[in-house]
Design a protein around this motif. Structure first.
Motif, PDB file in Angstrom:
ATOM      1  N   ARG A 167       0.805  -1.212   0.000  1.00 31.55           N
ATOM      2  CA  ARG A 167       0.000   0.000   0.000  1.00 31.55           C
ATOM      3  C   ARG A 167       0.840   1.265   0.000  1.00 31.55           C
TER       4      ARG A 167
ATOM      5  N   THR B 266      -5.065   0.752  -2.549  1.00 28.21           N
ATOM      6  CA  THR B 266      -5.468   0.551  -3.931  1.00 28.21           C
ATOM      7  C   THR B 266      -6.623   1.475  -4.294  1.00 28.21           C
TER       8      THR B 266
ATOM      9  N   ASP C 240      -2.012  -2.174  -7.050  1.00 25.25           N
ATOM     10  CA  ASP C 240      -1.616  -1.845  -5.683  1.00 25.25           C
ATOM     11  C   ASP C 240      -1.215  -0.376  -5.578  1.00 25.25           C
ATOM     12  N   ASN C 241      -0.631   0.014  -4.466  1.00 18.84           N
ATOM     13  CA  ASN C 241      -0.210   1.400  -4.248  1.00 18.84           C
ATOM     14  C   ASN C 241       1.291   1.471  -3.995  1.00 18.84           C
TER      15      ASN C 241
END
Length: 481
Positions: free
Chosen positions: A272, A285, A305-306
């Motif tokens: 994340r 996300t 995702d981040n």
């Protein structure tokens, strides 16, 4: 990449030979290879028509429609100036469009019933409209049309509503509340439902920003379970015949309702990052999970995702949760607030890093960095015999959630025109993209500047081939001349 599986102490020569053949076959495929659509998932019997009954098209949130769109032009443009931002545009089997918008004045969620056969501006108007109780910025945004063309939505009072439409004795259209389920026993005060979808058994699943996952069964009874402390949900949720997918700010889940129990099928963490990305609405996300696949239409489920500085596409097997691949996508730095487009073996990801949202949900936290240029970009990733690979990337600055038509083979979106550092004076254009190589096939300019900002909202292809796009002030209709 999926590791080669062993059988006993040694892999057989046949297995190794098969994998090498697969690799050689993949290597021989040109970058511009036409995507293989594959069969769609079977229609959800509790939804309206495939492609037009949810914000992301269907229960699996594929952002794919079987309907052909307006093609490569020339195009004509009409407008519905509703003085509202309109992120949710749906069409039922009766061919009427239901729009869920947020009024500029007071930010009140409002449902509009529109006849797409009637003229648009200056004479177009809603056949009927009804205001809903106000919730959070994202509360009440996600809704769907059920198999009776009713809008299913949760309002700010934590009521699950089914809004039907009909004519009264005077011939006037009305939107009416056909049924209500009180979710206040499952959704805590101050919390809001952000995700909503039906499963294949008729249960209506919901997820809240504060971290509750639940399902209302066909008898109207709500069942719920809390997420681990600190996990939130800021996007919608998706379903497939195998289960319901929920992406939190920390992990991707698949769940099912077994009796009175919200059962955890599997959970997978994702990266994340260290903070919310500029151009995203939460720290985590930005994806509504996307079910897709070449065999059943829901073999896989994907999110972006981040990870920082560059995001990854994460793909998992639906049945087991086993990872298929993790592939870097978009620019560096980059990220996405949009749900991936998924069909067959292909996934399309649009970048939103740096997009100038005018507001973010309460509690979203600061972005790191606070702002950035909006470079955009799109990436196509294909599943192959041993994992996944990038097919192409482009520099398209998509300002909307792209919509792929398997009916005509085009990828439709709206692009933002102007300098990399976005300004209120930027222009917008309707764009048609070739999904085989990512090239722009056609653009049609949209009038105005900030008043027609599409703010990363989803479009709708109607049964007549028109493309409807929500903006911050209403709806635009693009039609083939």
């Amino acid at each position: 990449m999926i590791p080669l599986r062993t059988s006993g102490r040694r892999r057989s020569a046949v297995t190794v030979f098969a994998v090498l053949c697969a690799l050689l076959t993949w290597c021989a495929v040109p970058v511009s290879a036409a995507p293989q659509w594959g069969p769609p998932a079977p229609p959800n019997p509790y939804l309206g028509p495939p492609g037009t009954s949810t914000m992301h098209g269907d229960a699996g949130s594929t952002d794919v429609t079987p309907l052909p769109g307006p093609g490569t032009g020339p195009h004509s443009l009409s407008a519905y100036p509703l003085v509202s931002a309109c992120p949710t545009l749906l069409q039922g089997s009766d061919r009427l469009v239901v729009a869920l918008c947020t009024a500029v004045a007071g930010q009140v969620p409002t449902a509009h019933l529109i006849d797409p056969a009637a003229p648009a501006a200056p004479f177009g108007r809603s056949l009927a409209r009804v205001e809903l109780a106000k919730g959070s910025l994202l509360g009440g945004v996600y809704a769907f049309l059920d198999n009776d063309n009713r809008l299913v939505v949760v309002d700010g009072n934590r009521q699950l509503l089914r809004l039907g439409h009909s004519k009264d004795s005077a011939g006037t259209w009305r939107l009416t509340v056909d049924s209500t389920v009180d979710l206040s026993g499952s959704v805590p005060p101050g919390d809001n439902v952000t995700g909503l979808t039906p499963d294949w058994n008729g249960n209506v699943w919901f997820a809240t920003a504060g971290g509750v996952i639940g399902a209302v069964d066909r008898t109207g009874v709500a069942h719920a379970r809390p997420l681990p402390a600190g996990e939130q949900v800021h996007n919608s949720i998706s379903s497939s015949p195998a289960g319901t997918a929920v992406a939190t700010t920390h992990a991707l889940y698949q769940l099912s309702l077994r009796g009175n129990d919200i059962h955890l099928d599997w959970r997978r963490d994702y990266d994340r990052g260290g903070a919310r990305n500029p151009g995203q609405l939460s720290w985590g996300t930005g994806s509504t999970p996307t079910y897709f696949g070449p065999s059943t239409g829901s073999d896989f489920v994907a999110i972006v995702d981040n990870a920082q500085p560059r995001a990854n596409l994460r793909v998992f097997h639906t049945e087991s949760g086993e990872e298929v691949c993790t592939v870097p996508v978009l620019t560096d730095p980059g990220g996405s607030e949009n749900s991936p487009v998924g069909v067959g073996n292909s996934v399309y990801v649009a970048g939103t890093y740096g997009y100038p949202y005018p507001a973010v949900p309460e509690g979203a936290g600061p972005a790191g960095p606070a702002s950035a240029p909006f470079d955009g970009g799109m990436t196509r990733v294909d599943i192959d015999p041993i994992g996944c690979h990038e097919v192409w990337s482009n520099d398209v600055r998509s300002a909307a959630v792209p919509r792929l038509s398997t009916g005509d083979g085009h990828l439709y979106t709206v692009i933002r025109e102007g300098p990399a550092v976005a300004t209120p004076f930027d222009g917008f254009a309707f764009a048609v993209i070739d999904p085989a190589d990512g090239s722009i096939e056609h653009t049609s300019p949209l009038p105005g500047t900030a008043v027609n900002d599409t703010l990363q909202m989803s479009g709708l292809v109607t049964d007549t081939g028109d493309f409807w796009q929500g903006t911050v002030t209403g709806i635009l209709r693009i039609r083939a001349e």
